[in-house]
Design a protein around this motif. Sequence first.
Motif, PDB file in Angstrom:
ATOM      1  N   ALA A  58      16.438   8.465  -5.248  1.00 43.32           N
ATOM      2  CA  ALA A  58      16.112   9.796  -4.565  1.00 43.32           C
ATOM      3  C   ALA A  58      14.842   9.687  -3.757  1.00 43.32           C
ATOM      4  O   ALA A  58      14.837  10.613  -2.712  1.00 43.32           O
ATOM      5  N   ARG A  59      14.026   8.851  -4.590  1.00 45.16           N
ATOM      6  CA  ARG A  59      12.812   8.835  -3.416  1.00 45.16           C
ATOM      7  C   ARG A  59      12.966   8.284  -2.240  1.00 45.16           C
ATOM      8  O   ARG A  59      12.503   8.728  -0.980  1.00 45.16           O
ATOM      9  N   LEU A  60      13.631   7.063  -2.140  1.00 41.66           N
ATOM     10  CA  LEU A  60      13.961   6.596  -0.617  1.00 41.66           C
ATOM     11  C   LEU A  60      14.774   7.177   0.211  1.00 41.66           C
ATOM     12  O   LEU A  60      14.495   7.221   1.490  1.00 41.66           O
ATOM     13  N   ALA A  61      15.561   8.012  -0.322  1.00 38.50           N
ATOM     14  CA  ALA A  61      16.292   8.946   0.410  1.00 38.50           C
ATOM     15  C   ALA A  61      15.463   9.885   1.331  1.00 38.50           C
ATOM     16  O   ALA A  61      15.959  10.587   2.428  1.00 38.50           O
ATOM     17  N   ASN A  62      14.299  10.280   0.603  1.00 41.18           N
ATOM     18  CA  ASN A  62      13.466  11.439   0.988  1.00 41.18           C
ATOM     19  C   ASN A  62      12.428  10.586   2.180  1.00 41.18           C
ATOM     20  O   ASN A  62      11.836  11.516   2.854  1.00 41.18           O
ATOM     21  N   VAL A  63      12.296   9.553   1.728  1.00 46.63           N
ATOM     22  CA  VAL A  63      11.029   8.770   2.653  1.00 46.63           C
ATOM     23  C   VAL A  63      11.692   8.065   3.837  1.00 46.63           C
ATOM     24  O   VAL A  63      11.090   8.530   4.826  1.00 46.63           O
ATOM     25  N   HIS A  64      12.910   7.791   3.870  1.00 47.76           N
ATOM     26  CA  HIS A  64      13.531   7.189   4.956  1.00 47.76           C
ATOM     27  C   HIS A  64      14.591   8.275   5.502  1.00 47.76           C
ATOM     28  O   HIS A  64      15.475   8.294   5.075  1.00 47.76           O
TER      29      HIS A  64
END
Length: 553
Positions: A58-64
């Motif tokens: 969830a975090r990575l999909a919103n960072v990248h």
Amino acid sequence: MDATHEVFNQPELLVNYNLFEGNRGLRDALKFNAPGLDTAELARLGAQLGTADMQAHARLANVHLPVLHTHDRFGRRIDQVEFHPSYHALMSASVGAGLHGTPWANHESTSPHVLRAAGFMLFTELEPSSLCPVSMTYAATPALRANPAIHADWAPKLTSRHYDPVLKTWRDKPGVTMGMGMTEKQGGSDVRANTTRAVPMGADAWGQRFAVTGHKWFFSAPMCDAFLILAQTQAGLSCLFLPRVLPDGTLNAIYIQRLKDKLGNKANASSEVEFSGASAWLVGEDGRGVPQILAMGTMTRLDCALGTSGLMRQSLSLALNHTAQRQAFGKRLIQQPLMRNVLADLAIESEAACALSIRLARCFDHPEDAHEQALSRLLTPVAKFWICKRGSAFAQEAMECLGGNGYVEEGGEGVMARIYREMPVNSIWEGAGNIMALDLLRALRKPDAVAALAQELRAAQGAHPALDRLAAVLPVRLEEMASELQARRLAQDVALALQAALLCQGASRAVADAFCDSRLAGHWGQTFGTLPSRTDFDGIIDRAMPRQASQVQ
């Protein structure tokens, strides 16, 4: 180098817990609306969504963020959006849970819409923006029945639990997703102002084929396999089926102009597109596109209410987890009287949103029941209006419970900042507040809507004096058909009455009494944390804790 200080009094993150098992309000709402529902699948999903691995996705999909590639290295037009692998992991999980198509897949449950709604709410707690194509697939699939040939070919793939991100023909994929393209620059919610044109090009196996030329101002999500769009035919505004890849394997003439740079909803690619003779097929009656879109909008508006309810629950869980561990002025924050008032107030707001959302989902499980259908016409705009309106203020208050930790982007508690950015989207998309309030007035033109509301409120008669007083006057106000100037107030009061009635029947006495005392009887201020002193704060907070290990001993 010597350490300058020891890090202590910082809470452990809320991770590796079961989102479903810890959500007493949701479980009680399911018992009330779907007695006997098998929740084993929800328990498995809740455990999966609480893991560190899924939180990392969830975090990575919103960072990248998604990246648009309009051309390949040789100059050929490709119009593709590249996503981080974590986005695809999220899509695989939501599609694998059937959140896009359980009710259309001959599921053995007698309450498939309620089951799916609960799962959608749980997934929103993890990551909401990747659910955009999931929600649109859920709403678009039954609309395809208006074109039996397309429905026969596509429906099995649209209800499949296999996610395939590769852009290729539907025949070559184990599962597909659908998006929508309705609004244009000059019209927004006023879709009748659309200028995109569709010229008939003859018929084939899928029926009447059109060449579409024009644009869409919001086109979500552009990497879906097909879309339902609105375009002007000779008969008027019509609904058309627009695949990304044509049956012969060539790309359709859909040109992505740019991706929207949004406040939140970052992992989802929303785009502006142009059509230059794109191939599309008529779905339903020529010139009758608006009624079809309204039918789909009912389902996506349900998801807006569910999504905001899920975000409320997650921000509440984060606040409870933080305050149960963080100490200030000699004791934990959750033991401080004023903080307890804030947390309890947030808890009853969250449970009321959940109760109303699941009740609306129950309407969809009974399409032949006249009462449920009348209630659906009333509840859809009311739930979408009120729950989504409450979201931003709720998230801000929950963020304040974490102090500065809630305002930063990094780490596990950085989820709170992402939630706060996400909150406004459900209030704006699929019809903003004024549109919903006006839809309520339209629903009231049918007398069965007033009767349906009265029946719902009678079920809780005698549970609380304030609810009885509101229930006595509300049907009269509805029958008088309030003017547009009062439509928002009317939507608010209907929502509060229904939430109170549902909590009185399905929640704990502590939650129901606190809700009625504050929201209906007037023992409440103009912000969270102003519940009356007689409130059962212990009972409400203990019920809301996301996991037993974090409870105050």
